[in-house]
Design a protein around this motif. Structure first.
Motif, PDB file in Angstrom:
ATOM      1  N   HIS A 182     -20.023  -3.222  26.744  1.00  0.00           N
ATOM      2  CA  HIS A 182     -19.806  -1.787  26.917  1.00  0.00           C
ATOM      3  C   HIS A 182     -20.425  -1.350  28.240  1.00  0.00           C
ATOM      4  N   PRO A 183     -19.740  -0.502  29.014  1.00  0.00           N
ATOM      5  CA  PRO A 183     -20.240  -0.128  30.348  1.00  0.00           C
ATOM      6  C   PRO A 183     -21.685   0.363  30.317  1.00  0.00           C
ATOM      7  N   LEU A 184     -22.461  -0.090  31.298  1.00  0.00           N
ATOM      8  CA  LEU A 184     -23.850   0.325  31.426  1.00  0.00           C
ATOM      9  C   LEU A 184     -23.956   1.483  32.413  1.00  0.00           C
ATOM     10  N   ASP A 185     -25.032   2.201  32.294  1.00  0.00           N
ATOM     11  CA  ASP A 185     -25.263   3.341  33.186  1.00  0.00           C
ATOM     12  C   ASP A 185     -25.878   2.854  34.496  1.00  0.00           C
ATOM     13  N   ILE A 186     -25.088   2.095  35.230  1.00  0.00           N
ATOM     14  CA  ILE A 186     -25.511   1.592  36.532  1.00  0.00           C
ATOM     15  C   ILE A 186     -24.302   1.655  37.459  1.00  0.00           C
ATOM     16  N   THR A 187     -24.513   2.108  38.662  1.00  0.00           N
ATOM     17  CA  THR A 187     -23.416   2.280  39.615  1.00  0.00           C
ATOM     18  C   THR A 187     -23.492   1.212  40.689  1.00  0.00           C
ATOM     19  N   LEU A 188     -22.537   0.292  40.645  1.00  0.00           N
ATOM     20  CA  LEU A 188     -22.426  -0.743  41.666  1.00  0.00           C
ATOM     21  C   LEU A 188     -21.186  -0.469  42.509  1.00  0.00           C
ATOM     22  N   VAL A 237     -26.211  -8.905  36.010  1.00  0.00           N
ATOM     23  CA  VAL A 237     -26.404  -7.657  35.273  1.00  0.00           C
ATOM     24  C   VAL A 237     -25.711  -7.705  33.916  1.00  0.00           C
ATOM     25  N   PHE A 238     -24.435  -8.047  33.911  1.00  0.00           N
ATOM     26  CA  PHE A 238     -23.609  -7.889  32.716  1.00  0.00           C
ATOM     27  C   PHE A 238     -23.535  -9.181  31.902  1.00  0.00           C
ATOM     28  N   PHE A 239     -23.314  -9.022  30.598  1.00  0.00           N
ATOM     29  CA  PHE A 239     -23.297 -10.155  29.678  1.00  0.00           C
ATOM     30  C   PHE A 239     -22.274 -11.202  30.091  1.00  0.00           C
ATOM     31  N   GLU A 240     -21.090 -10.753  30.492  1.00  0.00           N
ATOM     32  CA  GLU A 240     -20.037 -11.705  30.854  1.00  0.00           C
ATOM     33  C   GLU A 240     -20.431 -12.545  32.072  1.00  0.00           C
ATOM     34  N   HIS A 328     -36.417   1.244  29.576  1.00  0.00           N
ATOM     35  CA  HIS A 328     -35.253   1.680  30.353  1.00  0.00           C
ATOM     36  C   HIS A 328     -34.008   0.996  29.795  1.00  0.00           C
ATOM     37  N   PRO A 329     -32.983   1.735  29.409  1.00  0.00           N
ATOM     38  CA  PRO A 329     -31.830   1.132  28.716  1.00  0.00           C
ATOM     39  C   PRO A 329     -31.098   0.070  29.530  1.00  0.00           C
ATOM     40  N   VAL A 330     -30.950   0.273  30.834  1.00  0.00           N
ATOM     41  CA  VAL A 330     -30.221  -0.702  31.650  1.00  0.00           C
ATOM     42  C   VAL A 330     -31.070  -1.951  31.878  1.00  0.00           C
ATOM     43  N   SER A 331     -32.333  -1.776  32.224  1.00  0.00           N
ATOM     44  CA  SER A 331     -33.209  -2.929  32.450  1.00  0.00           C
ATOM     45  C   SER A 331     -33.357  -3.753  31.175  1.00  0.00           C
ATOM     46  N   ARG A 332     -33.496  -3.061  30.052  1.00  0.00           N
ATOM     47  CA  ARG A 332     -33.606  -3.774  28.769  1.00  0.00           C
ATOM     48  C   ARG A 332     -32.335  -4.569  28.483  1.00  0.00           C
ATOM     49  N   ARG A 333     -31.178  -3.995  28.793  1.00  0.00           N
ATOM     50  CA  ARG A 333     -29.913  -4.687  28.558  1.00  0.00           C
ATOM     51  C   ARG A 333     -29.790  -5.932  29.435  1.00  0.00           C
ATOM     52  N   ILE A 334     -30.212  -5.836  30.684  1.00  0.00           N
ATOM     53  CA  ILE A 334     -30.134  -6.992  31.585  1.00  0.00           C
ATOM     54  C   ILE A 334     -30.977  -8.140  31.042  1.00  0.00           C
ATOM     55  N   VAL A 335     -32.205  -7.829  30.623  1.00  0.00           N
ATOM     56  CA  VAL A 335     -33.082  -8.862  30.066  1.00  0.00           C
ATOM     57  C   VAL A 335     -32.485  -9.438  28.788  1.00  0.00           C
ATOM     58  N   ASN A 336     -31.974  -8.571  27.927  1.00  0.00           N
ATOM     59  CA  ASN A 336     -31.402  -9.057  26.672  1.00  0.00           C
ATOM     60  C   ASN A 336     -30.133  -9.870  26.895  1.00  0.00           C
ATOM     61  N   ASN A 337     -29.371  -9.545  27.927  1.00  0.00           N
ATOM     62  CA  ASN A 337     -28.207 -10.375  28.251  1.00  0.00           C
ATOM     63  C   ASN A 337     -28.633 -11.799  28.577  1.00  0.00           C
ATOM     64  N   GLY A 338     -29.741 -11.925  29.312  1.00  0.00           N
ATOM     65  CA  GLY A 338     -30.262 -13.251  29.607  1.00  0.00           C
ATOM     66  C   GLY A 338     -30.724 -13.973  28.358  1.00  0.00           C
TER      67      GLY A 338
END
Length: 617
Positions: A182-188, A237-240, A328-338
């Protein structure tokens, strides 16, 4: 590319946990299959756990169990893979003059391959290639060769990613239809080429307004990045992205699908262009060596443990780091993706799903009807999962430590380094060591490191910069250091303990005994790092000499260290130009006799061998 034009096998087979009651083999396919694995001369049944990760990506775990008997140990067993009743061609995974891959269930350990830190775009040669040649030579002589392969951290680098690798990742995502989160709140930047070597600028950061006014950072109006990696220019950044990275690290097949040679990038500066070109050249050599690596994984049981780069640099190093990241929701998601991708490609196979399988149902429930991963509920579950560590019932017993998620946090100062294990896990480790004559401990970071380097790290820590030099040694935390050393000084601990470590990008051999007491226990600190990584050679030579001067056996400085009650002897290499510290990409070969260390060698990426002198110095 259509489903029909994709190869069926995208990764593996990889032999993972293997004991007398079950064998776990993992692999990935481009389409769903009804599979079974047959072991020659044995009646078995299979438990199959498929995990769909994309439109054309299926990860499989097959647990093979014997019927009525136990598998024999320490003898080669061949296996075949079937889809329905059609045999899948595994000839690419066989040693010469063999028609099937083979493995042995380990019991008495005679030889162990151990290493860490495999960075695909580092210019050093991949030592897994040399390790495969070693096992191949042994098999040609009708010997097993190494009994197991132990990888103790940084099997992938999620924070340090080459520009060409990031492009390859996205080609593979599109090709296999790897499911996105699901899209994260990060702008690349919309274009991937605009993200190359710029991603660190878009990662979450603490605004300068929230910094302590006592520090100069506030007055310089400088934001503090959440992620402390110095090489986060292409941080995943993203799970995929993590899923594709694992495939590209383990499998030569997927590289053949993405037309690597056509990957190009026009940088805005000559320096950046040179970096891209150098990384691409190193990746080209790496991908060619994956044919050897996949044969090795298919013919020897492999066990793995994460360190920081499998997720991100400095992962959980301090309580302050954790506080910033996990709030932080985005930082937590990046770590959890790993962490989730580690579980899928490394963790599940370590215990054949005995405990790690408990995560599977909720993970699969995280896939939504719109074909996106929504990990909001699963994030809490995987962060609370506390069974990444494991043991092998071999002789000697092998105890593999998780030194990342059981941290002993400093509650007085959140910026102080956390202990690598908390009290509860240290007590559990103590219990694992008792009543055994010999034990092998796998600790990603060395327990007994180079004192001069640890002293330099302490200085940076005193200056409030533990993240700058990765202050992740066991002695950095008073509580965990004392408890661990007290355990080693007990009279009922093993007579010989081998500690296998990596992390530091150089290799060494230390022997340790307590200074006082009659119990004849010896500890060997055997550090092998990296498989495809190196410490700057000129600098390591300086530190080697500095350590020999400042911390010689009779130096009074030894009594100012936390391990002053332990006598540490450094062992030199036998080769010309003897050294204590070796910075040359390698995987270690540990030879045991009756459970005791008989020989410690480094098999380097170019095939030459360095041996350490185990005699008293």
């Amino acid at each position: 590319m259509s489903d029909a034009s994709l190869p069926l096998l995208l990764m593996g087979p990889m032999v993972r946990r293997a004991d007398i009651n079950e064998v776990c083999i993992q692999f990935a396919t481009s389409s769903p299959i009804n599979c079974r694995i047959e072991l020659a001369h044995y009646d078995t049944y299979c438990e199959h756990e498929p995990v769909r990760l994309g439109e054309q990506l299926f990860l499989h775990f097959v647990i093979i169990k014997p019927i009525g008997i136990e598998f024999p140990h320490d003898e080669l067993i061949s296996y075949r893979l079937f889809n329905n009743n059609k045999e899948i061609d595994l000839s690419a995974f066989c040693y010469p003059n063999k028609v099937t891959p083979e493995f042995a269930v380990p019991k008495t350990l005679n030889q162990i391959l151990h290493g860490s830190c495999r960075n695909p775009h580092h210019p050093a040669k991949d030592s897994l290639v040399a390790a495969n040649h070693f096992v191949q030579d042994k098999r040609s002589d009708n010997e097993i060769g190494a009994d197991i392969l132990l990888l103790s951290g940084d099997q992938v680098y999620a924070d340090d990613v080459a520009g060409a690798m990031l492009i390859a990742i996205y080609r593979l995502i599109d090709l296999l239809g790897i499911y996105k989160e699901h899209p994260l709140d990060i702008t690349l930047p919309e274009k991937l080429t605009d993200q190359l070597y710029q991603r660190h600028l878009y990662l979450p950061a603490v605004p300068w307004q929230k910094r302590n006014k006592i520090g100069v950072g506030y007055w310089l109006k400088k934001d503090v990045p959440h992620f402390s990696s110095l090489k986060a220019d292409n941080h995943l950044v993203f799970f995929e992205e993590f899923i594709a990275l694992y495939l590209l690290n383990f499998s030569p097949s997927v590289w053949q699908l993405i037309d690597f040679e056509s990957i190009h990038y026009q940088a805005s500066t000559a320096k950046c262009q040179q970096i891209f070109d150098n990384e691409k050249a190193a990746l080209s050599v790496f991908k060619d060596g994956l044919k050897d690596a996949q044969v090795l994984f298919a013919n020897i049981p492999s066990y793995m443990m994460f360190d920081d780069h499998d997720v991100t640099d400095d992962w959980n190093l301090t309580a302050g780091w954790e506080q910033v990241i996990y709030q932080h929701p985005v930082s937590r998601r990046i770590v959890n993706n790993g962490l989730i991708s580690y579980w899928l490609f490394q963790g599940f196979g370590n215990d054949a799903g005995h405990k790690t399988k408990s995560l599977l149902t909720l993970f699969q429930q995280s896939f939504t009807k719109d074909k996106l991963w929504q990990f909001k509920a699963f994030d809490k579950t995987i962060l609370e999962f506390n069974h990444w560590h494991y043991e092998l019932n071999t002789v000697p017993k092998v105890v593999v430590l998780d030194t990342r998620t059981h941290r002993w946090r400093n509650e007085q100062n959140f910026n102080e380094p956390s202990g690598l294990l908390d009290w509860e896990r240290l007590v559990e480790l103590e219990g694992s060591l008792l009543t055994h004559e010999q034990v092998i401990i796998v600790s990603p970071a060395p327990v007994f490191g180079v004192k001069s380097i640890e002293a330099i790290q302490s200085l940076f820590n005193i200056c409030g910069q533990p993240l700058l030099v990765d202050v992740e040694n066991w002695m950095a935390h008073e509580g965990s250091a004392k408890k661990l050393l007290d355990t080693f000084r007990r009279d009922d601990t093993p007579k010989e303990t081998l500690i296998l470590s990596g992390d530091v990008h150089y290799s060494f051999c230390f022997s340790v005994q307590k200074r006082f007491g009659k119990h004849p226990n010896r500890i060997w600190q055997l550090t092998a790092s990296g498989i495809k990584n190196e410490f700057p050679r000129k600098l390591i030579n300086v530190l080697d000499k500095l350590d020999s001067i400042l911390y010689s056996p009779k130096s009074p400085l030894n009594f100012f260290t936390k391990r002053w009650q332990m006598e540490v002897d450094k062992h030199q290499t036998k080769s010309k130009g003897q050294k204590y510290l070796v910075s040359d990409s390698a995987i270690s070969l540990i030879t045991l006799e009756a459970g005791n260390l008989a020989c410690y060698q480094l098999i380097h990426g170019d095939g030459h061998i360095t041996e350490f002198d185990l005699e008293e110095q």
